[in-house]
Design an enzyme around this catalytic site. Structure first.
Site, mmCIF file in Angstrom:
data_model
loop_
_atom_site.group_PDB
_atom_site.id
_atom_site.type_symbol
_atom_site.label_atom_id
_atom_site.label_comp_id
_atom_site.label_asym_id
_atom_site.label_seq_id
_atom_site.Cartn_x
_atom_site.Cartn_y
_atom_site.Cartn_z
ATOM 1 N N CYS A 34 -14.875 -21.011 -3.410
ATOM 2 C CA CYS A 34 -14.348 -22.118 -2.926
ATOM 3 C C CYS A 34 -15.444 -22.826 -1.790
ATOM 4 O O CYS A 34 -15.354 -22.384 -0.479
ATOM 5 C CB CYS A 34 -13.224 -22.125 -2.109
ATOM 6 S SG CYS A 34 -12.414 -23.662 -1.471
ATOM 7 N N CYS A 74 -13.592 -24.571 1.145
ATOM 8 C CA CYS A 74 -13.186 -23.427 2.185
ATOM 9 C C CYS A 74 -14.295 -22.921 3.165
ATOM 10 O O CYS A 74 -14.203 -22.687 4.281
ATOM 11 C CB CYS A 74 -12.491 -22.357 1.570
ATOM 12 S SG CYS A 74 -11.319 -22.925 0.321
ATOM 13 N N ASP A 75 -15.397 -22.499 2.580
ATOM 14 C CA ASP A 75 -16.460 -21.369 3.004
ATOM 15 C C ASP A 75 -17.550 -22.354 3.250
ATOM 16 O O ASP A 75 -18.549 -21.408 4.086
ATOM 17 C CB ASP A 75 -16.449 -20.343 2.348
ATOM 18 C CG ASP A 75 -15.389 -19.463 1.903
ATOM 19 O OD1 ASP A 75 -14.277 -19.749 3.005
ATOM 20 O OD2 ASP A 75 -15.171 -18.894 1.000
#
Ligand code: NAP
Length: 307
Positions: A135, A138-139
């Site tokens: 992701c 997200c990261d």
């Protein structure tokens, strides 16, 4: 604890949220069960450019929140949890969740979507969350000014690699062939981006590091040579698996585990419908998922009326 509904929807991505909007707006007592956050994969997409009506694009999180608000406005109930078992009891479907809830419903819509496939190579599990990610939204921010690898040659790999250019110093897209699967517009953008380098005909053999990832071993499929790349992150986008394990043979699946439906989204079991990426279909997009959700809701309504 038990609950009784006209329609229960499993999965809160665009298909499930649309189904819930339609069933609750049609005054059917409806519940949506989601194991993560409403929006599913859509919620983790940085920017969506091909959902009609948003000519400037929209963030996946915002589109998810808008869909959720709209469905709640018409009375859709939400429950957080994971469905572990589904039983048929006369005309009712009985769902058992991981926290022991028993939910009874006249009609059921399965919209559980997909989960990212793993590479299944040495180091992937060990470094999951410590350099290995599925992701970028997200990261991505953890990889500011770092070198990273993106694995895959489809729309997801290219779209997320393009997103990662805002953080990373350099991005290696590692693809097992010399032709991309992604759509032309994404290919052109990626080819033009100076931070992106393509490594063709290659696959990742090993992910290595100490506490976190610091290198990968790549094998070239044409000359069989291996090479090390110093990277801090590995983003894996090699497609997805269906979320259908919990069904344990209840409805007919195709050989890849996706639910077979007809054009009314009906599965092999009367009163059970499927919508979105979890079903066998050719184009998996938010635009097609919401269409599926609307059809499944209408079919569920008709099923209940006919009973
Ligand atoms: P995908 O289209 O199935 O692409 C997966 C990619 O990973 C392919 O390039 C494939 O290589 C490669 N791959 C598969 N298994 C591999 C393995 N074991 N090792 C190395 N590489 C492997 O998956 P996706 O990109 O996640 O897209 C899924 C669906 O969502 C598609 O229908 C896509 O169009 C859609 N989508 C659309 C958008 C958008 O419209 N903006 C964005 C994201 C996704 P090969 O090419 O050699 O098979």
């Amino acid at each position: 604890m038990t609950g009784k509904y006209d329609v229960v929807i499993i999965g809160g991505g665009p298909a499930g949220l649309t189904a819930g909007l339609y069933t609750s707006r049609a005054m059917m007592k409806s519940l949506l069960i989601e194991k993560g956050i409403p929006g599913g994969q859509m919620a983790t997409t940085y920017r969506i450019e091909n959902y009609p009506g948003f000519d400037e694009g929209i963030s996946g999180l915002e589109l998810s929140q808008r869909m959720e608000r709209q469905a709640r406005k018409f009375g859709l109930e939400f429950s957080s949890g994971r469905v572990e078992e589904i039983r048929l009891d006369d005309n009712e479907k009985v769902l058992i969740t991981d926290d022991g809830l028993e939910i009874r419903t006249k009609a059921l819509i399965i919209a559980t979507g997909v989960e990212p496939k793993s590479l299944k190579v040495d180091g992937e599990e060990r470094f999951r969350g410590r350099g290995v990610s599925y992701c970028a939204t997200c990261d991505g921010a953890f990889f500011r000014d770092k070198k990273i690898a993106v694995i895959g040659g489809g729309d997801s790999a290219l779209e997320e690699a393009l997103f990662l250019t805002r953080f990373a110093e350099e991005i290696f897209i590692i693809h097992r062939r010399d032709k991309l699967r992604a759509t032309r517009i994404l290919q052109e953008r990626a080819f033009e981006e100076s931070k992106i380098k393509f490594i063709w005909d290659s696959f990742v053999e090993k992910i290595e590091g100490d506490d976190t990832v610091n290198k990968i071993v790549i094998r070239n499929l044409k000359n069989d040579k291996t090479e090390f790349f110093s990277v801090s992150g590995v983003f894996i986008y090699i497609g997805s698996n269906s979320n259908t394990e919990f069904l344990r043979g209840l409805v007919n699946l195709d050989s890849n585990g996706f639910i077979i439906t007809d054009e009314k989204m009906a599965t092999s079991v009367p009163g059970i419908y499927a919508a979105g990426d979890v079903r066998t279909k050719t184009l998996k997009q938010i635009a097609t998922a919401v269409g599926d959700g609307a059809i499944a809701a209408k079919s569920a309504e008709k099923y209940i009326e006919d009973k």
